[in-house]
Design a protein around this motif. Structure first.
Motif, PDB file in Angstrom:
ATOM      1  N   ASP A 118      20.033 -68.841 -31.320  1.00  0.00           N
ATOM      2  CA  ASP A 118      19.571 -69.794 -30.311  1.00  0.00           C
ATOM      3  C   ASP A 118      18.792 -70.882 -31.038  1.00  0.00           C
ATOM      4  O   ASP A 118      17.712 -70.640 -31.565  1.00  0.00           O
ATOM      5  CB  ASP A 118      18.686 -69.006 -29.321  1.00  0.00           C
ATOM      6  CG  ASP A 118      18.165 -69.811 -28.151  1.00  0.00           C
ATOM      7  OD1 ASP A 118      17.658 -70.926 -28.365  1.00  0.00           O
ATOM      8  OD2 ASP A 118      18.236 -69.298 -27.006  1.00  0.00           O
ATOM      9  N   GLY A 121      18.030 -76.461 -28.903  1.00  0.00           N
ATOM     10  CA  GLY A 121      17.148 -76.485 -27.731  1.00  0.00           C
ATOM     11  C   GLY A 121      16.698 -77.857 -27.274  1.00  0.00           C
ATOM     12  O   GLY A 121      15.550 -78.022 -26.848  1.00  0.00           O
ATOM     13  N   ASN A 123      16.211 -81.123 -24.837  1.00  0.00           N
ATOM     14  CA  ASN A 123      16.055 -81.233 -23.396  1.00  0.00           C
ATOM     15  C   ASN A 123      16.907 -82.391 -22.906  1.00  0.00           C
ATOM     16  O   ASN A 123      16.772 -83.515 -23.390  1.00  0.00           O
ATOM     17  CB  ASN A 123      14.585 -81.419 -23.059  1.00  0.00           C
ATOM     18  CG  ASN A 123      13.783 -80.216 -23.504  1.00  0.00           C
ATOM     19  OD1 ASN A 123      14.173 -79.075 -23.266  1.00  0.00           O
ATOM     20  ND2 ASN A 123      12.695 -80.454 -24.202  1.00  0.00           N
ATOM     21  N   HIS A 132      12.942 -81.744 -32.587  1.00  0.00           N
ATOM     22  CA  HIS A 132      14.183 -80.991 -32.455  1.00  0.00           C
ATOM     23  C   HIS A 132      14.982 -80.955 -33.749  1.00  0.00           C
ATOM     24  O   HIS A 132      15.967 -80.240 -33.857  1.00  0.00           O
ATOM     25  CB  HIS A 132      15.033 -81.578 -31.327  1.00  0.00           C
ATOM     26  CG  HIS A 132      14.407 -81.380 -29.978  1.00  0.00           C
ATOM     27  ND1 HIS A 132      13.938 -82.415 -29.229  1.00  0.00           N
ATOM     28  CD2 HIS A 132      14.152 -80.242 -29.276  1.00  0.00           C
ATOM     29  CE1 HIS A 132      13.414 -81.935 -28.102  1.00  0.00           C
ATOM     30  NE2 HIS A 132      13.536 -80.626 -28.110  1.00  0.00           N
ATOM     31  N   HIS A 158      21.402 -73.807 -26.194  1.00  0.00           N
ATOM     32  CA  HIS A 158      20.409 -73.529 -25.142  1.00  0.00           C
ATOM     33  C   HIS A 158      19.674 -74.794 -24.680  1.00  0.00           C
ATOM     34  O   HIS A 158      18.466 -74.973 -24.911  1.00  0.00           O
ATOM     35  CB  HIS A 158      19.416 -72.458 -25.585  1.00  0.00           C
ATOM     36  CG  HIS A 158      18.710 -71.842 -24.408  1.00  0.00           C
ATOM     37  ND1 HIS A 158      19.324 -70.958 -23.551  1.00  0.00           N
ATOM     38  CD2 HIS A 158      17.464 -72.026 -23.925  1.00  0.00           C
ATOM     39  CE1 HIS A 158      18.476 -70.612 -22.603  1.00  0.00           C
ATOM     40  NE2 HIS A 158      17.347 -71.249 -22.806  1.00  0.00           N
ATOM     41  N   GLY A 160      17.760 -77.516 -22.570  1.00  0.00           N
ATOM     42  CA  GLY A 160      16.723 -77.524 -21.540  1.00  0.00           C
ATOM     43  C   GLY A 160      17.227 -78.418 -20.428  1.00  0.00           C
ATOM     44  O   GLY A 160      17.066 -79.629 -20.467  1.00  0.00           O
ATOM     45  N   TYR A 323      10.068 -70.952 -17.383  1.00  0.00           N
ATOM     46  CA  TYR A 323      10.698 -70.888 -18.708  1.00  0.00           C
ATOM     47  C   TYR A 323      11.000 -69.426 -19.086  1.00  0.00           C
ATOM     48  O   TYR A 323      12.078 -69.112 -19.589  1.00  0.00           O
ATOM     49  CB  TYR A 323       9.722 -71.529 -19.696  1.00  0.00           C
ATOM     50  CG  TYR A 323      10.243 -71.778 -21.100  1.00  0.00           C
ATOM     51  CD1 TYR A 323      11.536 -72.238 -21.333  1.00  0.00           C
ATOM     52  CD2 TYR A 323       9.410 -71.582 -22.202  1.00  0.00           C
ATOM     53  CE1 TYR A 323      11.976 -72.495 -22.626  1.00  0.00           C
ATOM     54  CE2 TYR A 323       9.841 -71.839 -23.497  1.00  0.00           C
ATOM     55  CZ  TYR A 323      11.126 -72.289 -23.703  1.00  0.00           C
ATOM     56  OH  TYR A 323      11.547 -72.535 -24.985  1.00  0.00           O
ATOM     57  N   ASP A 327      14.693 -67.592 -19.755  1.00  0.00           N
ATOM     58  CA  ASP A 327      14.979 -66.887 -21.006  1.00  0.00           C
ATOM     59  C   ASP A 327      15.381 -65.431 -20.745  1.00  0.00           C
ATOM     60  O   ASP A 327      16.259 -64.894 -21.425  1.00  0.00           O
ATOM     61  CB  ASP A 327      13.792 -66.973 -21.975  1.00  0.00           C
ATOM     62  CG  ASP A 327      13.988 -68.117 -22.969  1.00  0.00           C
ATOM     63  OD1 ASP A 327      15.149 -68.365 -23.360  1.00  0.00           O
ATOM     64  OD2 ASP A 327      13.001 -68.773 -23.350  1.00  0.00           O
ATOM     65  N   TYR A 345      16.030 -66.474 -32.401  1.00  0.00           N
ATOM     66  CA  TYR A 345      15.603 -67.742 -31.812  1.00  0.00           C
ATOM     67  C   TYR A 345      14.925 -68.591 -32.872  1.00  0.00           C
ATOM     68  O   TYR A 345      13.977 -68.137 -33.513  1.00  0.00           O
ATOM     69  CB  TYR A 345      14.587 -67.490 -30.689  1.00  0.00           C
ATOM     70  CG  TYR A 345      15.154 -66.738 -29.508  1.00  0.00           C
ATOM     71  CD1 TYR A 345      15.279 -65.351 -29.537  1.00  0.00           C
ATOM     72  CD2 TYR A 345      15.560 -67.417 -28.360  1.00  0.00           C
ATOM     73  CE1 TYR A 345      15.798 -64.657 -28.447  1.00  0.00           C
ATOM     74  CE2 TYR A 345      16.077 -66.729 -27.265  1.00  0.00           C
ATOM     75  CZ  TYR A 345      16.195 -65.359 -27.314  1.00  0.00           C
ATOM     76  OH  TYR A 345      16.709 -64.686 -26.241  1.00  0.00           O
ATOM     77  N   VAL A 347      12.815 -71.556 -33.052  1.00  0.00           N
ATOM     78  CA  VAL A 347      12.019 -72.395 -32.151  1.00  0.00           C
ATOM     79  C   VAL A 347      10.646 -72.659 -32.804  1.00  0.00           C
ATOM     80  O   VAL A 347      10.185 -71.867 -33.636  1.00  0.00           O
ATOM     81  CB  VAL A 347      11.833 -71.691 -30.777  1.00  0.00           C
ATOM     82  CG1 VAL A 347      11.101 -72.597 -29.785  1.00  0.00           C
ATOM     83  CG2 VAL A 347      13.173 -71.263 -30.176  1.00  0.00           C
ATOM     84  N   GLN A 351       5.595 -71.499 -29.921  1.00  0.00           N
ATOM     85  CA  GLN A 351       6.125 -70.740 -28.779  1.00  0.00           C
ATOM     86  C   GLN A 351       6.159 -69.234 -29.051  1.00  0.00           C
ATOM     87  O   GLN A 351       6.802 -68.472 -28.327  1.00  0.00           O
ATOM     88  CB  GLN A 351       7.521 -71.249 -28.408  1.00  0.00           C
ATOM     89  CG  GLN A 351       7.493 -72.689 -27.893  1.00  0.00           C
ATOM     90  CD  GLN A 351       8.807 -73.107 -27.227  1.00  0.00           C
ATOM     91  OE1 GLN A 351       9.582 -72.286 -26.774  1.00  0.00           O
ATOM     92  NE2 GLN A 351       9.048 -74.407 -27.173  1.00  0.00           N
ATOM     93  N   PHE A 355       7.806 -65.930 -26.669  1.00  0.00           N
ATOM     94  CA  PHE A 355       8.895 -65.031 -27.057  1.00  0.00           C
ATOM     95  C   PHE A 355       8.437 -63.583 -27.171  1.00  0.00           C
ATOM     96  O   PHE A 355       9.186 -62.669 -26.838  1.00  0.00           O
ATOM     97  CB  PHE A 355       9.581 -65.532 -28.333  1.00  0.00           C
ATOM     98  CG  PHE A 355      10.489 -66.696 -28.044  1.00  0.00           C
ATOM     99  CD1 PHE A 355      11.732 -66.477 -27.455  1.00  0.00           C
ATOM    100  CD2 PHE A 355      10.086 -67.998 -28.267  1.00  0.00           C
ATOM    101  CE1 PHE A 355      12.565 -67.546 -27.128  1.00  0.00           C
ATOM    102  CE2 PHE A 355      10.909 -69.069 -27.946  1.00  0.00           C
ATOM    103  CZ  PHE A 355      12.146 -68.846 -27.378  1.00  0.00           C
TER     104      PHE A 355
HETATM  105  N1  ARG Z   1      13.987 -76.668 -24.845  1.00  0.00           N
HETATM  106  C1  ARG Z   1      12.901 -75.987 -25.493  1.00  0.00           C
HETATM  107  C2  ARG Z   1      11.887 -77.008 -26.019  1.00  0.00           C
HETATM  108  O1  ARG Z   1      12.200 -78.163 -26.207  1.00  0.00           O
HETATM  109  C3  ARG Z   1      13.345 -75.107 -26.632  1.00  0.00           C
HETATM  110  C4  ARG Z   1      14.295 -73.991 -26.256  1.00  0.00           C
HETATM  111  C5  ARG Z   1      14.223 -72.835 -27.174  1.00  0.00           C
HETATM  112  N2  ARG Z   1      15.090 -71.707 -26.815  1.00  0.00           N
HETATM  113  C6  ARG Z   1      14.868 -70.833 -25.866  1.00  0.00           C
HETATM  114  N3  ARG Z   1      15.735 -69.878 -25.621  1.00  0.00           N
HETATM  115  N4  ARG Z   1      13.775 -70.874 -25.145  1.00  0.00           N
HETATM  116  O2  ARG Z   1      10.755 -76.604 -26.258  1.00  0.00           O
END
Ligand code: ARG
Length: 588
Positions: A118, A121, A123, A132, A158, A160, A323, A327, A345, A347, A351, A355
């Motif tokens: 994953d 991510g 948006n 990103h 994945h 957003g 969120y 997930d 993941y 990320v 975060q 998780f």
């Molecule tokens: N869209 C999210 C962001 O910009 C990151 C997504 C990460 N992946 C997940 N499965 N939550 O922070």
């Protein structure tokens, strides 16, 4: 295939055994005195006590059994009890001659797993910014490394695409173009096929709406309601959402293509939506979910937690999903569709708590089986030269495209100064390739979890531990090979002969570490280990190149062997580059 160190440890272990000692004492490591030897074994030192013997006496006995061993040209016992080892040239080139494309001796000895990755991510409807970049670059390289290691890897972007930003855009559009049928709940005709905005309008709408929502409570409330209406399936909004998705993903695809980053799946948070009722039911069934101040939550704290892990919030009091909910829904979907052995993941490390909560909740409520491995690979921040998160000169969030074009311009300037025999078009194309290597290598050469400073001057330099330096080394080899071929030399079926200099041997020894390096990079999810390896190869090669005549070598057999060695060097470097999602230029 066993790594070279394992093979050598087996050989030395057998010698310990013959001398009447424990086999495990034969563990061989790379030498920490490369001026004296290539490999070493310290086993005799650890045996001294139990054997009631001086370590040097043990080392000498063992060395006696290694003299005849074809792997070694030298096995010397030195005080106080080390075994200093050098590989025999014959054995070494035997290894090199067996390293063939595409895997160069790498074999996956373990099980082949199905792994979902994953990363990315982004948006939807928000422009890609440099935050990103790391997820995309690191994730894509891990996808390539794990695939090379023999696993079935499914990369999922994945998106957003289901949060408040959608409600904000809908709200702002309604203010501007309220007459459109999407906003008329009684409309039952056919909606227009064309989106009611262009990409650049869309990119302007979101920040405007987001700013308004910050300043105006009523506006924000409207946007939240629109989000909820969309999530509850209001038809006009859903059609509008599809338009936003189409316009935005087309642009995302273009951006990722420029980065040479690929995904197998373009799913998003919205795909989890259909799973939410099932999810809630399952959580309630498990007896773990309970109501707290109107919200639905699951406790995920554990007895030996060092810091408090708050409960996982599944539904807000107004029934809205969060969120965490998407997930968890996504995990349910992934288990149902793919039964993966593992999900990773990639990320932002900020975060991590999210998780941790999601993983614990999914395991304890049985959304995923206990055996599924869930990993969070959190990456650090990309900082500017001032040590603060990277910003534009005006202090705003840096857009990814702007960053790439800055690096491109910088590269182009450098290349024009160096003025090589390339047409203008070729210079441009090459600058793009080299610039991308500067960005990717600058990022990937750091351990992912660490913050790093994006230093454009350093990253685009042709010297030092940089992408352009690695590419330059490959181009140098390509140019030798081209000249060789132009002079009628053969590039086929070449046998590499034993080394004739220390530097040649050093390069050969480095190349034999390919398999072990990929193995470690895959096991530790560590692309930076591949960067470090490429840098070492490039350094060994350049030293070798400076002291060795290749094309002017008179002995033809020797010349062909040198051509074989640099061909292998080029292949290994290119393969490593490929594992990081980069490519080499033809000329520079
Ligand atoms: N869209 C999210 C962001 O910009 C990151 C997504 C990460 N992946 C997940 N499965 N939550 O922070």
């Amino acid at each position: 295939m066993k790594s070279l160190l394992e093979v050598l440890s087996d050989e030395v272990g057998a010698a310990f055994e013959k001398a009447g000692y424990r086999r495990e004492a034969g563990n061989v490591t790379l030498s920490n005195r490369p001026d004296l030897c290539e490999f070493q074994c310290n086993g005799a030192l650890s045996l001294a006590k139990e054997a009631h013997k001086a370590p040097i006496a043990i080392a000498e006995e063992v060395a006696g059994f290694l003299i005849e061993n074809p792997c070694f040209s030298e096995a010397a016992a030195v005080k106080p009890g080390f075994l200093n080892l050098k590989l025999s040239g014959e054995y070494l080139v035997g290894l090199l001659n067996s390293m063939k494309a595409p895997d160069f001796g790498y074999e996956n000895s373990g099980e082949k797993q199905c792994i979902i990755l994953d990363y990315g991510g982004p948006n939807v409807a928000k422009p890609l910014h440099i935050g990103h970049l790391r997820s995309a670059i690191i994730g894509d390289s891990i996808r390539r490394i794990l695939s090379f290691a023999g696993h079935r890897v499914i990369g999922d972007i994945h998106l957003g695409d289901w949060g408040l930003q959608m409600g904000l855009i809908i709200t702002e559009l309604k203010k501007r173009k309220g007459g459109l049928p999407y906003f008329d709940e009684s409309f039952d005709g056919e909606y227009p096929k064309e989106p009611p905005f262009t990409l650049s309008e869309l990119e302007e709408i979101y920040p405007t709406a987001s700013l308004k929502a910050k300043e105006d409570e009523a506006y924000k409330k409207e946007a939240m309601e629109a989000t909820l209406d969309l999530q509850h399936g209001r038809k006009g909004y859903y059609v509008l959402w599809r338009h936003i998705m189409n316009v935005s993903t087309e642009d995302l695809k273009r951006n990722y293509r420029n980065l040479n980053v690929e995904f197998d799946l373009w799913k998003g948070e919205s795909d989890a939506d259909a799973y939410i009722p099932k999810l809630v039911e399952k959580l309630k069934e498990s007896g773990q979910a309970y109501e707290s101040q109107g919200a639905l939550v699951v406790d995920v704290s554990e007895e030996d937690d060092k810091k408090e892990i708050p409960p996982c919030m599944i539904l807000k009091s107004d029934g809205a999903a969060l969120y965490t909910t998407t997930d968890l829904g996504t995990l349910m979907q992934r288990e149902e569709e793919y039964h993966p052995d593992r999900i990773i993941y990639v990320v932002d490390k900020r975060q991590a708590l999210h998780f941790e909560q999601v993983f614990r909740c999914a395991k304890k409520t049985g959304i995923v089986p206990e055996s599924m491995r869930l990993d969070f690979l959190g990456f650090g921040t990309m900082n500017g030269p001032d040590g603060q998160p990277f910003k534009t000169r005006e202090g705003g969030v840096m857009r990814l495209e702007a960053l790439i074009s800055d690096v491109n311009a910088n590269m182009l300037e450098k290349m024009c100064v160096d003025g090589v025999e390339l047409s203008e078009k070729e210079v441009r194309e090459t600058a793009t390739i080299v610039a991308l290597s500067a960005i990717k290598y600058g990022d990937l050469s750091n351990q992912a979890s660490k913050d790093y400073v994006f230093d454009i001057e350093k990253f685009t330099s042709f010297e030092g531990n940089t992408g352009p330096y690695i590419l330059y080394t490959i181009v140098r080899i390509k140019s030798i090979l081209r000249k060789h071929a132009e002079a009628g030399g053969s590039l086929e079926k070449i046998k590499i002969l034993p080394p004739e200099s220390g530097q040649e041997k050093a390069l050969m020894l480095k190349l034999t570490q390919f398999s072990a390096t990929v193995h470690t990079a895959a096991a530790e999810l560590a692309p930076h280990k591949i960067c470090a390896f490429m840098y070492e190869i490039a350094n060994e090669f350049n030293r070798f190149y400076h002291e060795t005549k290749i094309l002017s070598e008179e002995n033809n057999e020797r010349k062909q062997s040198l051509i074989g060695l640099i061909t292998l060097t080029r292949e290994i470097l290119s393969t490593c580059l490929g594992l990081l999602g980069m490519e080499a230029a033809e000329k520079m």
